[in-house]
Design a protein around this motif. Structure first.
Motif, PDB file in Angstrom:
ATOM      1  N   ASP A 261       0.845  -1.191   0.000  1.00  0.00           N
ATOM      2  CA  ASP A 261       0.000   0.000   0.000  1.00  0.00           C
ATOM      3  C   ASP A 261       0.883   1.245   0.000  1.00  0.00           C
ATOM      4  N   CYS A 262       0.237   2.388   0.040  1.00  0.00           N
ATOM      5  CA  CYS A 262       0.952   3.658   0.053  1.00  0.00           C
ATOM      6  C   CYS A 262       0.271   4.586   1.063  1.00  0.00           C
TER       7      CYS A 262
ATOM      8  N   LYS B 277      -1.514   7.319   1.904  1.00  0.00           N
ATOM      9  CA  LYS B 277      -2.230   8.371   1.178  1.00  0.00           C
ATOM     10  C   LYS B 277      -2.740   9.481   2.097  1.00  0.00           C
ATOM     11  N   LEU B 278      -2.955   9.185   3.381  1.00  0.00           N
ATOM     12  CA  LEU B 278      -3.498  10.189   4.295  1.00  0.00           C
ATOM     13  C   LEU B 278      -2.422  11.171   4.736  1.00  0.00           C
ATOM     14  N   GLN B 279      -2.788  12.438   4.821  1.00  0.00           N
ATOM     15  CA  GLN B 279      -1.839  13.450   5.271  1.00  0.00           C
ATOM     16  C   GLN B 279      -1.494  13.289   6.752  1.00  0.00           C
TER      17      GLN B 279
ATOM     18  N   VAL C 162       4.355  10.974   5.856  1.00  0.00           N
ATOM     19  CA  VAL C 162       3.963  11.921   4.809  1.00  0.00           C
ATOM     20  C   VAL C 162       4.511  13.310   5.133  1.00  0.00           C
TER      21      VAL C 162
ATOM     22  N   LYS D  55       5.276   5.158  -8.283  1.00  0.00           N
ATOM     23  CA  LYS D  55       4.078   4.325  -8.267  1.00  0.00           C
ATOM     24  C   LYS D  55       4.341   2.872  -8.608  1.00  0.00           C
TER      25      LYS D  55
END
Length: 267
Positions: free
Chosen positions: A8-9, A11-13, A18, A30
């Motif tokens: 996964d990556c 994605k949430l700030q 992040v 990606k």
């Protein structure tokens, strides 16, 4: 630097990683077919199995947290007990007194105060049972959130949780009593404790993330109760950060990560 996350990556700030990536100006690719400097096994799960793709990457590049495949509370306690010789977990059918019942899975939060002993019929095998560790005398439970980055512990956050006054049936919920003020790890843990924490992370395969640590105010013992490989701490709705403290924390963590990455990649 360029990073490849899998499976996964983040994605949430809210994720701490992040904030560091943005601060340092790093790039996330990606696909493993693109050029990247290192990979990061990212999966918000208690137990993980490395993919064939990541195992293949690991033959020629570093993959962070590749070998950290079990962060259940039972596993965390077992590794800490192997190092320190004591455990926070109890047999609720034999133990006398107040205890904390909580999910064995990572990231479920909270916990329920119960009276022990309990009957076998009441035993929940999906949960662990922890002796109630008193951490302060100020009407709140003091918890340390310790970022760990490739062998370094650049700072520690103090978190105060509401104290349910040991009332059975009450759930412990996160409730800040004051602003979050980062401290130097050396101000909280002595040299021997720091060595034990590093040894714990190495045995767990924990390259980077954050630990939840309690200190019993009666025995002065440390207890690592959680290891978080996908920590969130910079939620934009978290109003308990002072602006200067938040900036300092992100700066310190990001600089530490870059320094340790450069060392890792030069080996």
């Amino acid at each position: 630097m360029k990073i490849y996350f899998s499976p996964d990556c983040p994605k949430l700030q809210d994720y701490s990683i992040v904030a560091m990536i943005h601060y340092l100006g790093y790039t996330v690719v990606k696909s493993a077919d693109e050029e990247f400097d290192f990979a990061y096994m990212w999966e918000d799960a208690t137990k993980t199995i490395p993919s064939e793709e990541l195992l293949n990457i690991a033959r020629h590049k570093k993959v962070l947290n590749l070998h950290c495949n079990d962060i259940s509370k039972r596993k965390v306690d077992q590794v800490w007990q192997d190092i320190c010789g004591y455990s926070s977990l109890i047999d609720p059918c034999q133990y006398q007194g107040k205890a904390l019942k909580k999910s064995d899975a990572n990231g479920k939060g909270g916990g329920e105060i119960i009276d022990c002993p309990i009957s076998l019929d009441e035993l929940d095998t999906d949960c662990v049972y922890q002796s109630y560790i008193e951490t302060s005398g100020i009407g709140a439970q003091l918890e340390y959130r310790l970022p760990y980055i490739l062998g370094r512990m650049p700072l520690v956050f103090e978190v105060l949780k509401d104290d349910p006054e040991n009332v059975p049936g009450r759930r412990i919920q996160l409730q800040y009593k004051r602003s979050i003020s980062p401290r130097q790890s050396s101000d909280v843990f002595n040299a021997g404790e720091c060595e034990q924490i590093i040894c714990f992370c190495q045995q767990l395969g924990f390259d980077i993330g954050e630990l939840d640590i309690l200190r019993c105010r009666h025995s002065n013992r440390l207890y690592i109760i959680d290891a978080n490989t996908t920590p969130t701490y910079f939620n934009m709705f978290n109003r308990y950060w002072r602006t200067d403290d938040k900036r300092m924390a992100i700066h310190t963590l990001a600089q530490c990560w870059e320094q340790q990455l450069l060392k890792m990649l030069s080996l």
